[in-house]
Design an enzyme around this catalytic site. Sequence first.
Site, PDB file in Angstrom:
ATOM      1  N   ASP A 160      40.701  40.385  45.318  1.00  0.00           N
ATOM      2  CA  ASP A 160      41.865  40.368  44.937  1.00  0.00           C
ATOM      3  C   ASP A 160      42.076  38.486  45.715  1.00  0.00           C
ATOM      4  O   ASP A 160      43.338  38.168  46.723  1.00  0.00           O
ATOM      5  CB  ASP A 160      42.824  40.878  45.223  1.00  0.00           C
ATOM      6  CG  ASP A 160      42.894  42.045  44.266  1.00  0.00           C
ATOM      7  OD1 ASP A 160      42.672  41.132  42.856  1.00  0.00           O
ATOM      8  OD2 ASP A 160      43.974  42.903  43.916  1.00  0.00           O
ATOM      9  N   ILE A 175      35.786  48.044  41.878  1.00  0.00           N
ATOM     10  CA  ILE A 175      36.158  46.737  43.543  1.00  0.00           C
ATOM     11  C   ILE A 175      34.345  46.492  43.067  1.00  0.00           C
ATOM     12  O   ILE A 175      34.042  47.585  43.383  1.00  0.00           O
ATOM     13  CB  ILE A 175      36.444  47.160  44.388  1.00  0.00           C
ATOM     14  CG1 ILE A 175      37.951  47.424  44.458  1.00  0.00           C
ATOM     15  CG2 ILE A 175      35.978  45.937  45.618  1.00  0.00           C
ATOM     16  CD1 ILE A 175      38.674  47.779  45.643  1.00  0.00           C
ATOM     17  N   MET A 196      39.133  48.333  36.770  1.00  0.00           N
ATOM     18  CA  MET A 196      39.039  49.313  37.807  1.00  0.00           C
ATOM     19  C   MET A 196      38.466  49.036  38.814  1.00  0.00           C
ATOM     20  O   MET A 196      37.946  50.933  39.339  1.00  0.00           O
ATOM     21  CB  MET A 196      40.200  50.138  37.279  1.00  0.00           C
ATOM     22  CG  MET A 196      41.575  50.220  36.512  1.00  0.00           C
ATOM     23  SD  MET A 196      42.477  48.613  37.306  1.00  0.00           S
ATOM     24  CE  MET A 196      42.844  49.509  39.246  1.00  0.00           C
ATOM     25  N   HIS A 244      45.212  39.970  38.083  1.00  0.00           N
ATOM     26  CA  HIS A 244      45.981  40.486  39.197  1.00  0.00           C
ATOM     27  C   HIS A 244      47.508  40.420  38.798  1.00  0.00           C
ATOM     28  O   HIS A 244      47.880  39.400  39.197  1.00  0.00           O
ATOM     29  CB  HIS A 244      45.401  40.107  40.822  1.00  0.00           C
ATOM     30  CG  HIS A 244      45.887  41.477  41.384  1.00  0.00           C
ATOM     31  ND1 HIS A 244      45.817  42.643  41.504  1.00  0.00           N
ATOM     32  CD2 HIS A 244      46.796  41.243  42.387  1.00  0.00           C
ATOM     33  CE1 HIS A 244      45.883  43.344  42.584  1.00  0.00           C
ATOM     34  NE2 HIS A 244      47.291  42.182  43.657  1.00  0.00           N
ATOM     35  N   ASN A 253      39.882  36.942  37.844  1.00  0.00           N
ATOM     36  CA  ASN A 253      40.889  37.805  37.484  1.00  0.00           C
ATOM     37  C   ASN A 253      42.315  38.350  37.327  1.00  0.00           C
ATOM     38  O   ASN A 253      42.791  37.321  37.699  1.00  0.00           O
ATOM     39  CB  ASN A 253      40.621  39.319  38.530  1.00  0.00           C
ATOM     40  CG  ASN A 253      40.577  40.428  39.056  1.00  0.00           C
ATOM     41  OD1 ASN A 253      40.697  41.351  37.924  1.00  0.00           O
ATOM     42  ND2 ASN A 253      41.635  40.753  40.043  1.00  0.00           N
ATOM     43  N   GLY A 293      43.646  48.446  26.918  1.00  0.00           N
ATOM     44  CA  GLY A 293      42.777  46.784  26.999  1.00  0.00           C
ATOM     45  C   GLY A 293      43.720  46.242  26.374  1.00  0.00           C
ATOM     46  O   GLY A 293      43.263  45.244  25.108  1.00  0.00           O
ATOM     47  N   THR A 294      45.366  46.059  26.316  1.00  0.00           N
ATOM     48  CA  THR A 294      46.037  45.063  26.166  1.00  0.00           C
ATOM     49  C   THR A 294      45.862  43.742  26.751  1.00  0.00           C
ATOM     50  O   THR A 294      46.184  42.455  25.546  1.00  0.00           O
ATOM     51  CB  THR A 294      47.510  45.763  26.640  1.00  0.00           C
ATOM     52  OG1 THR A 294      47.587  45.106  27.985  1.00  0.00           O
ATOM     53  CG2 THR A 294      47.830  46.627  25.579  1.00  0.00           C
ATOM     54  N   ASN A 295      45.250  42.986  27.404  1.00  0.00           N
ATOM     55  CA  ASN A 295      44.818  42.018  27.307  1.00  0.00           C
ATOM     56  C   ASN A 295      43.982  41.246  26.966  1.00  0.00           C
ATOM     57  O   ASN A 295      43.599  40.240  26.836  1.00  0.00           O
ATOM     58  CB  ASN A 295      44.769  41.946  29.211  1.00  0.00           C
ATOM     59  CG  ASN A 295      46.024  42.279  30.413  1.00  0.00           C
ATOM     60  OD1 ASN A 295      47.042  41.599  30.301  1.00  0.00           O
ATOM     61  ND2 ASN A 295      46.065  43.070  31.341  1.00  0.00           N
TER      62      ASN A 295
END
Length: 233
Positions: free
Chosen positions: A181, A110, A108, A141, A139, A21-23
Amino acid sequence: MSVPSPPPRERRIVVLISGSGTNLQALIDAQNTPALPSTRISLVLSNRKAAYGLTRAAQANPPIPTAYLGLQPYLKANPGKTRDDYDVEVARIVAQENPDLVVLAGWMHIMGDGFLDVVNGDRPYDGDQRVKKPIPVINLHPALPGAFDGAHAIERAYEAFQKGEIKHSGVMVHRVVKEVDRGEPVLVREVEILPGEPLEAFEERLHQVEWKLIVEGTKKVLDEVAPSSPVSS
């Protein structure tokens, strides 16, 4: 006598995570600051029970509600259900929050058509209930558009650099579509790979870019779909 302008409308976002969860932390720190004004994370949903991002959300001030829904436990608890049913259930949890935006921040898993069909309003999620207005999904990426789609993008880019196949990599925030993506980029930043640099050092520099870009990309899309200040006529 001037009429006071109405207070800005609070924008709501739901964040989907799978890991540390750093983002997510970058978004938590930015909410209701000039970087993300009039914005609140209304829910953090994880597909992994042990994801530290759930702890980050619970420890935020004020605490952010969290939810957990793992694919395998869901299938085990619901015999006859499929992966598509799981994706619809994730979308149902999201839709109930009535968010302005969904941010995949290290999610993580799809997503199949079921998730996007629900958030786009093309498919009911609870009886006949549908999303009235499509909910945009973005998202983060860790690669440039069209390069290193899918998992392990950082390691694959680093390896390609060592082979002389690329000179740099990057990070993008993109809209989520049914092809992995491949959605329209919202923001893109190049990240240089330095000769002789260990993978860990490149990875750390790239993460620093991610933390800024996810906030900037979230603000850009929110400002398009739910401006925080009334638009002057």
